[in-house]
Design an enzyme around this catalytic site. Structure first.
Site, PDB file in Angstrom:
ATOM      1  N   CYS A 133      32.997 -50.505  32.971  1.00 50.37           N
ATOM      2  CA  CYS A 133      34.140 -51.405  32.828  1.00 50.37           C
ATOM      3  C   CYS A 133      33.675 -52.820  32.464  1.00 50.37           C
ATOM      4  O   CYS A 133      32.624 -52.989  31.843  1.00 50.37           O
ATOM      5  CB  CYS A 133      34.981 -51.405  34.107  1.00 50.37           C
ATOM      6  SG  CYS A 133      36.601 -52.201  33.913  1.00 50.37           S
ATOM      7  N   ASP A 202      36.845 -54.237  43.141  1.00 51.77           N
ATOM      8  CA  ASP A 202      38.182 -54.811  43.303  1.00 51.77           C
ATOM      9  C   ASP A 202      38.479 -54.974  44.775  1.00 51.77           C
ATOM     10  O   ASP A 202      39.056 -55.971  45.187  1.00 51.77           O
ATOM     11  CB  ASP A 202      39.224 -53.930  42.595  1.00 51.77           C
ATOM     12  CG  ASP A 202      39.117 -54.131  41.101  1.00 51.77           C
ATOM     13  OD1 ASP A 202      39.681 -55.114  40.595  1.00 51.77           O
ATOM     14  OD2 ASP A 202      38.396 -53.357  40.456  1.00 51.77           O
TER      15      ASP A 202
HETATM   16  C1  RUB Z   1      38.108 -54.358  36.353  1.00 52.46           C
HETATM   17  C2  RUB Z   1      37.105 -53.812  37.319  1.00 52.46           C
HETATM   18  C3  RUB Z   1      35.983 -54.720  37.726  1.00 52.46           C
HETATM   19  C4  RUB Z   1      36.343 -55.462  39.010  1.00 52.46           C
HETATM   20  C5  RUB Z   1      35.377 -56.564  39.347  1.00 52.46           C
HETATM   21  O1  RUB Z   1      39.270 -53.570  36.230  1.00 52.46           O
HETATM   22  O2  RUB Z   1      37.219 -52.717  37.815  1.00 52.46           O
HETATM   23  O3  RUB Z   1      34.820 -53.986  37.968  1.00 52.46           O
HETATM   24  O4  RUB Z   1      37.638 -56.030  38.896  1.00 52.46           O
HETATM   25  O5  RUB Z   1      35.433 -57.575  38.379  1.00 52.46           O
HETATM   26  P1  RUB Z   1      40.496 -54.092  35.319  1.00 52.46           P
HETATM   27  P2  RUB Z   1      34.825 -59.031  38.707  1.00 52.46           P
HETATM   28  O6  RUB Z   1      39.959 -54.286  33.943  1.00 52.46           O
HETATM   29  O7  RUB Z   1      41.520 -53.024  35.403  1.00 52.46           O
HETATM   30  O8  RUB Z   1      40.994 -55.398  35.915  1.00 52.46           O
HETATM   31  O9  RUB Z   1      33.385 -58.820  39.030  1.00 52.46           O
HETATM   32  O10 RUB Z   1      35.037 -59.810  37.440  1.00 52.46           O
HETATM   33  O11 RUB Z   1      35.575 -59.575  39.862  1.00 52.46           O
END
Ligand code: RUB
Length: 315
Positions: A133, A202
């Site tokens: 992701c 998340d």
């Molecule tokens: C994004 C996702 C990321 C986490 C952490 O999912 O799963 O791994 O949100 O991101 P989506 P960060 O694209 O559906 O929002 O490290 O930037 O907090």
């Protein structure tokens, strides 16, 4: 609701603003903007407007405790401010929100910097790193390791149906990092040559389970099969306090049309945004206080968030 605030909410819903940290930051900015632009004549009205904005933000992505925790900080402070002033005014409330917003953002930046430094130390020369992701926590760590002169390769996955993997690949390539994007189904094939997996987060539950982009648990199981260390980069603000109170964290289900615009009749579509990786598959969480075992996340996060466990009043 101010048009700028409405736009932020729409951008979060449509994933223009994505990733837990970016969402949390945009949410506290929206709260601050709404306060700043408020034309409310009295404090009660202003607080009611802010309550509407807070609920709309929380509902825009339901699996985001970092957003919830940071908004809770802002609204708690706003209420305390009212209680402390014998004659609370909208002007005083605006000033208090501005100050707390600035403090929260500064703390978030500092936490992010510390987590990045701990994470960057984990990337060894010659390593094959796997991610999934788009996580700003992971990309910042990889960019920092690259800046530190470490030579490594990254493999990442498309992340259907919204292709956030392309964002990761583009960002890393721009930073001069050797990156290869692959289809999601190649997780096992690529894991055969991997040294370390780094993913974002998340939410982290009370028992240390990780909730992150769907496919993360597959990646963790495959990593275990190949004896590859699996880390999640998660600031303590990602702790889901709801899970400590016996609730399950919500797993967001997105529009089936993201998967197939016009599916044939009788074909049902399932489009979960996230999945749960059990704590036992997680080697550790990279946080702002260091790299900690998954089972310790709750204790350390509760301390940091000021979440009172012992001595809690049951009245
Ligand atoms: C994004 C996702 C990321 C986490 C952490 O999912 O799963 O791994 O949100 O991101 P989506 P960060 O694209 O559906 O929002 O490290 O930037 O907090």
């Amino acid at each position: 609701m101010h048009a700028k605030v409405k736009k932020i909410i729409d951008d979060i819903k449509s994933i223009k603003i994505q990733g837990a940290r970016n969402i949390a930051r945009a949410a506290v900015d929206a709260f601050y903007l709404e306060t700043n632009y408020s034309k409310a004549k009295d404090v009660k009205k202003c607080l009611a407007e802010l309550g509407i904005v807070e609920r709309a933000l929380i509902q825009s992505r339901p699996t985001e405790p970092m957003m919830r925790n940071m908004l809770a900080n802002l609204s708690k402070m706003a209420l305390e401010n009212i209680r402390q002033n014998s004659k609370p005014t909208v002007k005083l409330l605006k000033e208090a929100v501005r100050k707390t917003h600035a403090e929260l953002v500064a703390r978030m930046n500092e936490d992010g910097k510390r987590m990045t430094e701990y994470g960057a130390k984990m990337i060894q020369n010659g390593a094959i790193v796997v991610t999934h992701c788009h996580s700003s926590s992971v990309t910042n760590i990889l960019k920092k390791a690259h800046e530190n002169g470490i030579k490594f390769k990254v493999y990442n996955f498309e992340t259907r149906p919204r292709y956030q993997g392309r964002k990761t690949a583009e960002e890393l390539a721009k930073a001069g990092i050797d990156v290869t994007l692959s289809v999601d189904g190649a997780m096992n094939m690529i894991m055969k040559k991997a040294d370390i997996v780094l993913v974002g987060a998340d939410a982290v539950t009370a028992r240390g389970d990780l909730i992150n982009k769907v496919g993360t648990s597959t990646l963790a199981h495959v990593a275990r099969m190949h004896d590859v260390s699996f880390y999640s980069c998660a600031e303590l603000f990602k702790f889901s306090t709801a899970t400590l109170e016996g609730n399950l964290e919500t797993i967001e289900e997105r529009d089936p049309k993201e998967v197939w615009e016009k599916p044939p009749k009788k074909v049902k579509i399932l489009n979960p945004a996230f999945d749960v990786t059990a704590a036992r598959y997680i080697t550790g969480y990279v946080t702002e206080v260091g790299v900690i075992p998954s089972t310790s996340f709750f204790t350390i996060a509760a301390q940091k968030l000021g979440y009172q466990v012992v001595g809690k009043s049951y009245a």
